[in-house]
Design a protein around this motif. Structure first.
Motif, PDB file in Angstrom:
ATOM      1  N   ILE A 101      45.966  -3.228 -12.579  1.00  0.00           N
ATOM      2  CA  ILE A 101      46.227  -3.342 -14.008  1.00  0.00           C
ATOM      3  C   ILE A 101      47.707  -3.631 -14.235  1.00  0.00           C
ATOM      4  O   ILE A 101      48.565  -3.216 -13.448  1.00  0.00           O
ATOM      5  N   PHE A 102      48.003  -4.360 -15.305  1.00  0.00           N
ATOM      6  CA  PHE A 102      49.367  -4.561 -15.773  1.00  0.00           C
ATOM      7  C   PHE A 102      49.531  -3.754 -17.047  1.00  0.00           C
ATOM      8  O   PHE A 102      48.700  -3.826 -17.955  1.00  0.00           O
TER       9      PHE A 102
ATOM     10  N   PRO B 169      48.927  -4.654 -24.635  1.00  0.00           N
ATOM     11  CA  PRO B 169      49.370  -3.371 -24.079  1.00  0.00           C
ATOM     12  C   PRO B 169      49.100  -3.294 -22.584  1.00  0.00           C
ATOM     13  O   PRO B 169      49.853  -2.662 -21.842  1.00  0.00           O
ATOM     14  N   PHE B 170      48.012  -3.943 -22.139  1.00  0.00           N
ATOM     15  CA  PHE B 170      47.694  -3.955 -20.711  1.00  0.00           C
ATOM     16  C   PHE B 170      46.786  -5.145 -20.414  1.00  0.00           C
ATOM     17  O   PHE B 170      46.220  -5.765 -21.324  1.00  0.00           O
TER      18      PHE B 170
ATOM     19  N   ILE C 231      43.373  -6.423 -13.974  1.00  0.00           N
ATOM     20  CA  ILE C 231      43.546  -7.422 -12.912  1.00  0.00           C
ATOM     21  C   ILE C 231      42.430  -7.251 -11.889  1.00  0.00           C
ATOM     22  O   ILE C 231      42.394  -6.253 -11.165  1.00  0.00           O
ATOM     23  N   GLU C 232      41.515  -8.208 -11.847  1.00  0.00           N
ATOM     24  CA  GLU C 232      40.381  -8.157 -10.936  1.00  0.00           C
ATOM     25  C   GLU C 232      40.661  -8.962  -9.674  1.00  0.00           C
ATOM     26  O   GLU C 232      41.063 -10.123  -9.751  1.00  0.00           O
ATOM     27  N   ARG C 233      40.418  -8.366  -8.531  1.00  0.00           N
ATOM     28  CA  ARG C 233      40.594  -9.084  -7.274  1.00  0.00           C
ATOM     29  C   ARG C 233      39.603 -10.241  -7.154  1.00  0.00           C
ATOM     30  O   ARG C 233      39.850 -11.209  -6.446  1.00  0.00           O
ATOM     31  N   ALA C 234      38.479 -10.131  -7.859  1.00  0.00           N
ATOM     32  CA  ALA C 234      37.472 -11.192  -7.807  1.00  0.00           C
ATOM     33  C   ALA C 234      37.999 -12.512  -8.379  1.00  0.00           C
ATOM     34  O   ALA C 234      37.484 -13.585  -8.051  1.00  0.00           O
ATOM     35  N   ASN C 235      39.001 -12.430  -9.237  1.00  0.00           N
ATOM     36  CA  ASN C 235      39.637 -13.643  -9.760  1.00  0.00           C
ATOM     37  C   ASN C 235      40.746 -14.083  -8.812  1.00  0.00           C
ATOM     38  O   ASN C 235      41.517 -13.249  -8.327  1.00  0.00           O
ATOM     39  N   ALA C 236      40.860 -15.369  -8.581  1.00  0.00           N
ATOM     40  CA  ALA C 236      41.861 -15.881  -7.639  1.00  0.00           C
ATOM     41  C   ALA C 236      43.270 -15.475  -8.059  1.00  0.00           C
ATOM     42  O   ALA C 236      44.079 -15.049  -7.227  1.00  0.00           O
ATOM     43  N   TRP C 237      43.577 -15.576  -9.360  1.00  0.00           N
ATOM     44  CA  TRP C 237      44.918 -15.224  -9.823  1.00  0.00           C
ATOM     45  C   TRP C 237      45.164 -13.725  -9.706  1.00  0.00           C
ATOM     46  O   TRP C 237      46.268 -13.286  -9.394  1.00  0.00           O
ATOM     47  N   GLY C 238      44.100 -12.921  -9.938  1.00  0.00           N
ATOM     48  CA  GLY C 238      44.232 -11.475  -9.796  1.00  0.00           C
ATOM     49  C   GLY C 238      44.477 -11.080  -8.356  1.00  0.00           C
ATOM     50  O   GLY C 238      45.307 -10.201  -8.071  1.00  0.00           O
ATOM     51  N   GLU C 239      43.770 -11.708  -7.435  1.00  0.00           N
ATOM     52  CA  GLU C 239      43.966 -11.427  -6.007  1.00  0.00           C
ATOM     53  C   GLU C 239      45.400 -11.730  -5.586  1.00  0.00           C
ATOM     54  O   GLU C 239      46.021 -10.964  -4.837  1.00  0.00           O
TER      55      GLU C 239
ATOM     56  N   ILE D 121      51.074 -14.763 -17.180  1.00  0.00           N
ATOM     57  CA  ILE D 121      51.168 -15.371 -18.511  1.00  0.00           C
ATOM     58  C   ILE D 121      50.277 -16.598 -18.635  1.00  0.00           C
ATOM     59  O   ILE D 121      49.850 -16.949 -19.746  1.00  0.00           O
ATOM     60  N   ILE D 122      49.970 -17.249 -17.516  1.00  0.00           N
ATOM     61  CA  ILE D 122      49.045 -18.380 -17.579  1.00  0.00           C
ATOM     62  C   ILE D 122      47.622 -17.902 -17.822  1.00  0.00           C
ATOM     63  O   ILE D 122      46.844 -18.530 -18.552  1.00  0.00           O
ATOM     64  N   ASN D 123      47.261 -16.753 -17.229  1.00  0.00           N
ATOM     65  CA  ASN D 123      45.884 -16.257 -17.311  1.00  0.00           C
ATOM     66  C   ASN D 123      45.691 -15.124 -18.300  1.00  0.00           C
ATOM     67  O   ASN D 123      44.581 -14.611 -18.443  1.00  0.00           O
ATOM     68  N   GLY D 124      46.762 -14.714 -18.989  1.00  0.00           N
ATOM     69  CA  GLY D 124      46.670 -13.599 -19.921  1.00  0.00           C
ATOM     70  C   GLY D 124      46.194 -14.023 -21.301  1.00  0.00           C
ATOM     71  O   GLY D 124      45.534 -15.049 -21.476  1.00  0.00           O
TER      72      GLY D 124
END
Length: 307
Positions: free
Chosen positions: A75-76, A126-127, A130-138, A174-177
């Motif tokens: 999480i962010f 606020p947050f 972040i999922e590892r299943a997503n490429a950007w999250g990983e 910021i690209i995926n948020g």
């Protein structure tokens, strides 16, 4: 570096200086139940925070929302956002990496206004889960682990490696948020909540009434109760009790005061009521909790001596 406790001021702001000798960045491995409170208490800080769960499951309370994080995900948490964390489940203790960094280290000042400041001040961010299943999250979660290693080993040019990893993490975020929003009413709500919590934290040792808390937030009694229910999932007076108990834990650990003295020191007017409320919150009596703290301290000192 294992972080087991930190100082929170009367505004609920964490006072830890999150930095190395050269960078305004720190990364801790945190085992939730090893914190002196057995959970990560409610707090906020100016730094941005990235969490990557290594083991078990954590329940994060962030403003008025709850988020369950399992092994592998993260999480962010944005700057200035109130949050706390506790173990979720009984099978194993939750361990996570916690990366804290000043927003100003992400980019040079001429790019900060365009690419960092709008996200740090956005009221709808606020947050971000972040999922590892997503490429950007990983990629972000792997970067947290790399930064941790860089900060621990500090090989030549580690600062450059850390700065590069942070910059790439932020770009991915910021690209995926979310699209950005700045809602003045939401900012006002958060500030009123902080004002009320600050008042409680300054006056917890004195008799407190609901009217006092409402006055600090410039709200009615009913609105005050609604704020606490929505954001903290509790009542104002229950928060006062729980905050007094958390302050008593510090005295149990750091002083030789008797249980009765501690009860009155933190605002309880009855030793038996204090013990009863402590048992409900901590699943232990104050005396037993103090003995366990002393035992852990002796074991910790013994291990340090042997090493």
């Amino acid at each position: 570096m294992q972080k087991i406790e930190f100082i929170i001021d009367q505004h609920l702001k964490e006072m830890t200086e999150h930095r190395t000798d050269t960078l305004s960045i720190a990364c801790y491995e945190t085992t939730i139940v090893q914190n002196v409170h057995r959970h990560i208490p409610l707090h906020w800080h100016d730094e941005l925070q990235f969490v990557a769960v290594l083991q078990g499951t954590a329940l994060f309370h962030i403003n008025d929302q709850k988020m369950i994080l399992s092994k592998g995900d993260g999480i962010f948490i944005n700057s200035g956002i109130m949050h706390m964390a506790e173990d979720h489940g009984v099978s194993e203790n939750c361990i996570y990496l916690c990366l804290n960094l000043s927003p100003h280290v992400i980019m040079p000042s001429d790019l900060y206004i365009k690419y960092v400041h709008p996200y740090v001040t956005a009221t709808n961010l606020p947050f971000l889960y972040i999922e590892r299943a997503n490429a950007w999250g990983e990629q972000i979660l792997d970067a947290v682990a790399r930064i941790r290693k860089e900060l621990v080993h500090q090989v030549p040019f580690y600062e450059v490696n850390v700065a590069s990893a942070v910059l790439n993490m932020w770009k991915l975020l910021i690209i995926n948020g979310y699209s950005l929003e700045h809602d003045p009413s939401e900012m006002s709500r958060n500030n009123r909540m902080k004002d009320m919590l600050q008042w409680i934290n300054l006056n917890y040792a004195d008799p407190i009434k609901l009217e006092d808390i409402a006055k600090a937030g410039q709200l009615s009694r009913s609105e005050t109760c609604r704020y606490f229910k929505q954001i903290l999932k509790t009542t104002p007076m229950q928060y006062v009790i729980e905050y007094r108990i958390q302050r008593s834990i510090e005295l149990l650990q750091l002083s030789e005061l008797s249980i009765t003295q501690i009860a009155y020191e933190v605002g309880f007017n009855s030793t038996s009521y204090y013990i009863n409320q402590f048992r409900k919150t901590m699943n232990s009596t104050p005396l037993r909790f103090r003995r366990e703290l002393n035992k852990r301290e002796k074991e910790h000192n013994s291990l340090n001596y042997c090493s």
